[in-house]
Design an enzyme around this catalytic site. Sequence first.
Site, PDB file in Angstrom:
ATOM      1  N   HIS A   1       6.621  38.261  17.576  1.00  0.00           N
ATOM      2  CA  HIS A   1       5.652  37.237  17.937  1.00  0.00           C
ATOM      3  C   HIS A   1       5.501  37.195  19.448  1.00  0.00           C
ATOM      4  CE1 HIS A   1       3.361  33.544  17.752  1.00  0.00           C
ATOM      5  NE2 HIS A   1       4.183  32.990  18.628  1.00  0.00           N
TER       6      HIS A   1
ATOM      7  N   LYS B   1       1.649  30.796  25.927  1.00  0.00           N
ATOM      8  CA  LYS B   1       1.628  32.259  26.028  1.00  0.00           C
ATOM      9  C   LYS B   1       0.192  32.795  25.970  1.00  0.00           C
ATOM     10  CE  LYS B   1       4.507  32.698  22.564  1.00  0.00           C
ATOM     11  NZ  LYS B   1       4.970  31.296  22.413  1.00  0.00           N
TER      12      LYS B   1
ATOM     13  N   ASP C   1      -0.303  37.010  19.214  1.00  0.00           N
ATOM     14  CA  ASP C   1       0.401  36.362  18.099  1.00  0.00           C
ATOM     15  C   ASP C   1       1.345  37.320  17.374  1.00  0.00           C
ATOM     16  OD1 ASP C   1       1.027  34.079  16.507  1.00  0.00           O
ATOM     17  OD2 ASP C   1      -0.143  34.986  14.894  1.00  0.00           O
TER      18      ASP C   1
ATOM     19  N   ARG D   1      21.060  32.697  37.588  1.00  0.00           N
ATOM     20  CA  ARG D   1      19.949  32.672  38.532  1.00  0.00           C
ATOM     21  C   ARG D   1      19.660  34.059  39.083  1.00  0.00           C
ATOM     22  NH1 ARG D   1      19.334  28.922  44.046  1.00  0.00           N
ATOM     23  NH2 ARG D   1      17.337  29.829  44.698  1.00  0.00           N
TER      24      ARG D   1
END
Length: 316
Positions: free
Chosen positions: A146, A167, A185, A252
């Site tokens: 997806h 998205k 999708d 990070r």
Amino acid sequence: MKPTVVSADVLFEDHRAQLKWEWVAGLGASERRFDEVAVRAARSGADLVGYLNYIHPYRVQILGQREIAYLTNATADDCARRISRIVTLEPPVLVLTDGQAAPEALVSMCERAQIPMFATLEPSAFVIDVLRAYLSKHFAERTSMHGVFMDILGLGVLITGESGLGKSELGLELISRGNGLVADDAVDLYRINQTTIEGRCPELLQNLLEVRGIGLLDIRAIFGETAVRRKMRLKLIVHLVRRETLERDYERLPYEPLVQDVLGVPIRKAVIQVVAGRNIAVLVEAAVRNTILQLRGVDTYQDFVERHRRAMEKDG
């Protein structure tokens, strides 16, 4: 996902124009398929095609000048024995190449055993290359993911992330910046060789992008032919996350580049935090440019570590 089968008639029709071949025997076996045993035994679809070899069963058997000479230049009994042994290979198809004429005994054997036989003027090596490429893709390991799959700056990028992070809207903005859409999708992914994943769009969704509040957009009709791609090789996954997810699950500054396993192939991964006011499209393009540098052997983080080490040695 289980590989799909291919039958003799599909193989014939898919290459009728390219190989200009004729169906010379075994027409009643048009539904003959590649056996599942063959597909499981082969390392890839490419292993399902080869020159005549009595120890490699289940393959498309290619018969060029040397193979036909071997089957015909001997005593009548030896020729009959050599031709009859072909049945034990259980080939899905025989292909005569180099403009070879089919020996009558071979035609009769194919009719009795119901083995399709095609004939073409094309050379053996060309036929093998064409069929290997076709079968490699047809029987490639595959899965679906997806996300939004795009061509960004020439790199195949799959944008994934938690639901509701935008998205598709991000994909639309990237398209408006000159990048191309492959699929929205649902993305079909195929491992076409040991190190390469190829992504394509399901036929039902081609050219379409769904944006909440607007609905389905035909990207090709709105932005033109250059805004869509049929397929791309997956090189980078950009994963969108919320702030709490980033702080909980990711460092990070990761020492090693992030990767994600897709069908056994490690794919580079970048994680981007979605916060109101951030220009995510610019960040995605920056991540793509950085990945391109890494693929060329430039590692900014390692360069920084080395620079830091030299600075510490100098101060010490």
